[in-house]
Scaffold this motif. Sequence first.
Motif, mmCIF file in Angstrom:
data_model
loop_
_atom_site.group_PDB
_atom_site.id
_atom_site.type_symbol
_atom_site.label_atom_id
_atom_site.label_comp_id
_atom_site.label_asym_id
_atom_site.label_seq_id
_atom_site.Cartn_x
_atom_site.Cartn_y
_atom_site.Cartn_z
ATOM 1 N N GLN A 14 -71.020 45.261 59.745
ATOM 2 C CA GLN A 14 -70.406 43.966 59.470
ATOM 3 C C GLN A 14 -68.887 44.123 59.356
ATOM 4 O O GLN A 14 -68.392 44.811 58.464
ATOM 5 C CB GLN A 14 -70.965 43.365 58.188
ATOM 6 N N ALA A 15 -68.180 43.451 60.259
ATOM 7 C CA ALA A 15 -66.719 43.554 60.285
ATOM 8 C C ALA A 15 -66.091 43.081 58.978
ATOM 9 O O ALA A 15 -65.104 43.658 58.507
ATOM 10 C CB ALA A 15 -66.158 42.752 61.459
ATOM 11 N N LEU A 16 -66.645 42.037 58.378
ATOM 12 C CA LEU A 16 -66.084 41.521 57.127
ATOM 13 C C LEU A 16 -66.225 42.542 55.996
ATOM 14 O O LEU A 16 -65.336 42.663 55.149
ATOM 15 C CB LEU A 16 -66.768 40.211 56.732
ATOM 16 N N VAL A 17 -67.336 43.245 55.983
ATOM 17 C CA VAL A 17 -67.539 44.276 54.962
ATOM 18 C C VAL A 17 -66.529 45.399 55.147
ATOM 19 O O VAL A 17 -65.897 45.861 54.187
ATOM 20 C CB VAL A 17 -68.977 44.830 55.024
ATOM 21 N N ARG A 18 -66.350 45.838 56.390
ATOM 22 C CA ARG A 18 -65.369 46.893 56.650
ATOM 23 C C ARG A 18 -63.963 46.440 56.253
ATOM 24 O O ARG A 18 -63.199 47.209 55.657
ATOM 25 C CB ARG A 18 -65.384 47.284 58.139
ATOM 26 N N SER A 19 -63.640 45.200 56.545
ATOM 27 C CA SER A 19 -62.319 44.678 56.177
ATOM 28 C C SER A 19 -62.131 44.671 54.667
ATOM 29 O O SER A 19 -61.054 45.003 54.161
ATOM 30 C CB SER A 19 -62.140 43.251 56.717
ATOM 31 N N GLY A 20 -63.188 44.290 53.949
ATOM 32 C CA GLY A 20 -63.105 44.280 52.493
ATOM 33 C C GLY A 20 -62.899 45.670 51.923
ATOM 34 O O GLY A 20 -62.073 45.879 51.030
ATOM 35 N N PHE A 21 -63.652 46.645 52.455
ATOM 36 C CA PHE A 21 -63.493 48.024 51.993
ATOM 37 C C PHE A 21 -62.094 48.544 52.325
ATOM 38 O O PHE A 21 -61.460 49.227 51.511
ATOM 39 C CB PHE A 21 -64.545 48.932 52.630
ATOM 40 N N ARG A 22 -61.630 48.232 53.533
ATOM 41 C CA ARG A 22 -60.293 48.676 53.929
ATOM 42 C C ARG A 22 -59.244 48.124 52.978
ATOM 43 O O ARG A 22 -58.323 48.839 52.555
ATOM 44 C CB ARG A 22 -60.003 48.249 55.368
ATOM 45 N N LEU A 23 -59.381 46.850 52.627
ATOM 46 C CA LEU A 23 -58.428 46.212 51.722
ATOM 47 C C LEU A 23 -58.439 46.880 50.357
ATOM 48 O O LEU A 23 -57.385 47.156 49.766
ATOM 49 C CB LEU A 23 -58.769 44.722 51.591
ATOM 50 N N MET A 24 -59.629 47.181 49.845
ATOM 51 C CA MET A 24 -59.747 47.795 48.523
ATOM 52 C C MET A 24 -59.175 49.211 48.491
ATOM 53 O O MET A 24 -58.554 49.617 47.503
ATOM 54 C CB MET A 24 -61.212 47.819 48.080
ATOM 55 N N LEU A 25 -59.391 49.950 49.568
ATOM 56 C CA LEU A 25 -58.986 51.361 49.576
ATOM 57 C C LEU A 25 -57.524 51.554 49.968
ATOM 58 O O LEU A 25 -56.866 52.478 49.492
ATOM 59 C CB LEU A 25 -59.885 52.156 50.526
ATOM 60 N N SER A 26 -57.020 50.683 50.831
ATOM 61 C CA SER A 26 -55.677 50.877 51.372
ATOM 62 C C SER A 26 -54.568 50.670 50.347
ATOM 63 O O SER A 26 -53.437 51.125 50.564
ATOM 64 C CB SER A 26 -55.448 49.945 52.571
ATOM 65 N N VAL A 27 -54.868 50.000 49.256
ATOM 66 C CA VAL A 27 -53.838 49.781 48.230
ATOM 67 C C VAL A 27 -53.663 51.009 47.345
ATOM 68 O O VAL A 27 -52.741 51.060 46.526
ATOM 69 C CB VAL A 27 -54.172 48.549 47.357
ATOM 70 N N GLU A 28 -54.541 52.002 47.515
ATOM 71 C CA GLU A 28 -54.468 53.221 46.706
ATOM 72 C C GLU A 28 -53.580 54.247 47.408
ATOM 73 O O GLU A 28 -53.781 54.546 48.590
ATOM 74 C CB GLU A 28 -55.867 53.803 46.478
ATOM 75 N N ASP A 29 -52.605 54.786 46.690
ATOM 76 C CA ASP A 29 -51.651 55.721 47.284
ATOM 77 C C ASP A 29 -52.300 57.007 47.790
ATOM 78 O O ASP A 29 -51.780 57.647 48.711
ATOM 79 C CB ASP A 29 -50.567 56.089 46.258
ATOM 80 N N ASN A 108 -72.630 46.175 45.522
ATOM 81 C CA ASN A 108 -72.172 45.239 44.485
ATOM 82 C C ASN A 108 -71.398 45.945 43.369
ATOM 83 O O ASN A 108 -71.049 45.338 42.362
ATOM 84 C CB ASN A 108 -73.351 44.454 43.893
ATOM 85 N N ALA A 109 -71.123 47.237 43.570
ATOM 86 C CA ALA A 109 -70.270 47.951 42.614
ATOM 87 C C ALA A 109 -68.879 47.322 42.643
ATOM 88 O O ALA A 109 -68.446 46.798 43.675
ATOM 89 C CB ALA A 109 -70.192 49.426 42.976
ATOM 90 N N ASP A 110 -68.184 47.375 41.522
ATOM 91 C CA ASP A 110 -66.860 46.764 41.509
ATOM 92 C C ASP A 110 -65.850 47.674 42.218
ATOM 93 O O ASP A 110 -66.122 48.851 42.453
ATOM 94 C CB ASP A 110 -66.417 46.426 40.077
ATOM 95 N N PRO A 111 -64.690 47.128 42.595
ATOM 96 C CA PRO A 111 -63.705 47.908 43.359
ATOM 97 C C PRO A 111 -63.306 49.224 42.699
ATOM 98 O O PRO A 111 -63.139 50.236 43.388
ATOM 99 C CB PRO A 111 -62.513 46.948 43.467
ATOM 100 N N ASP A 112 -63.156 49.219 41.381
ATOM 101 C CA ASP A 112 -62.778 50.450 40.692
ATOM 102 C C ASP A 112 -63.849 51.528 40.857
ATOM 103 O O ASP A 112 -63.536 52.713 41.028
ATOM 104 C CB ASP A 112 -62.541 50.188 39.200
ATOM 105 N N GLN A 113 -65.120 51.112 40.795
ATOM 106 C CA GLN A 113 -66.203 52.081 40.981
ATOM 107 C C GLN A 113 -66.182 52.653 42.391
ATOM 108 O O GLN A 113 -66.404 53.850 42.589
ATOM 109 C CB GLN A 113 -67.555 51.406 40.726
ATOM 110 N N LEU A 114 -65.908 51.797 43.376
ATOM 111 C CA LEU A 114 -65.849 52.255 44.755
ATOM 112 C C LEU A 114 -64.728 53.269 44.949
ATOM 113 O O LEU A 114 -64.926 54.339 45.537
ATOM 114 C CB LEU A 114 -65.646 51.071 45.698
ATOM 115 N N VAL A 115 -63.550 52.946 44.436
ATOM 116 C CA VAL A 115 -62.405 53.840 44.568
ATOM 117 C C VAL A 115 -62.680 55.173 43.876
ATOM 118 O O VAL A 115 -62.421 56.250 44.427
ATOM 119 C CB VAL A 115 -61.134 53.173 44.005
#
Length: 228
Positions: A14-29, A108-115
Amino acid sequence: MGDERLRVLLADDQALVRSGFRLMLSVEDDLEVVGEAADGRLAVEQARALRPDVVLMDVQMPVMDGIEATRAIAADGLAKVLILTTFDNDDYLFDGLRAGASGFLLKNADPDQLVDAVRAVGHGHALLAPEVTRRVIAQMTAAPDPAAAGAAAPPARHTGLDVLTEREREVLTLVARGLSNAEIAAQLFVGEATVKTHVSSCFAKLHLRDRVQAVVLAYESGLIQPGE
């Protein structure tokens, strides 16, 4: 610092899922998304070409599912795999772990858990939350395999428990019961850093890759018994 960034490959149909993950991860240095794949076969090809540190792997994908892709990636040592799924399904969990996944997380884990999960897996730690460890234990104790006549071989491998100190055996026992490092530290009245040192020493001495293997070893060696 740039050389310390973890390279991440996203595998989801799912492209939308990949975009969401990219957004969450890309903000991390310390994280860098280096590629995307819409199916399992492409994920394997991308892992081989890009050599990421971590692959975020969906389970249900076309062409090749995430379990098979994980098996191929882990077998060739191309990357660590963190499996993500919307399904809280034990079959996916155990199949993924057997395939060589280093972690398992629900979408459904929150962004912090994913990172945190990506960082943990990328730095060589198995991401197996205590509740997941307990499910692995429950599965092992509730479903003895009568066909496992080959279980005669493992004891020879596990006689190495005598290389552990008394404290290391104690820590390994608690790890196998599903306790986190923080919980072990609280129970033993020591610092969490001390627990981490003991865990690392246990894994090194016994040639264990992660906490999953520690659980298996503890049961196969008789260090802990079903129902404890």
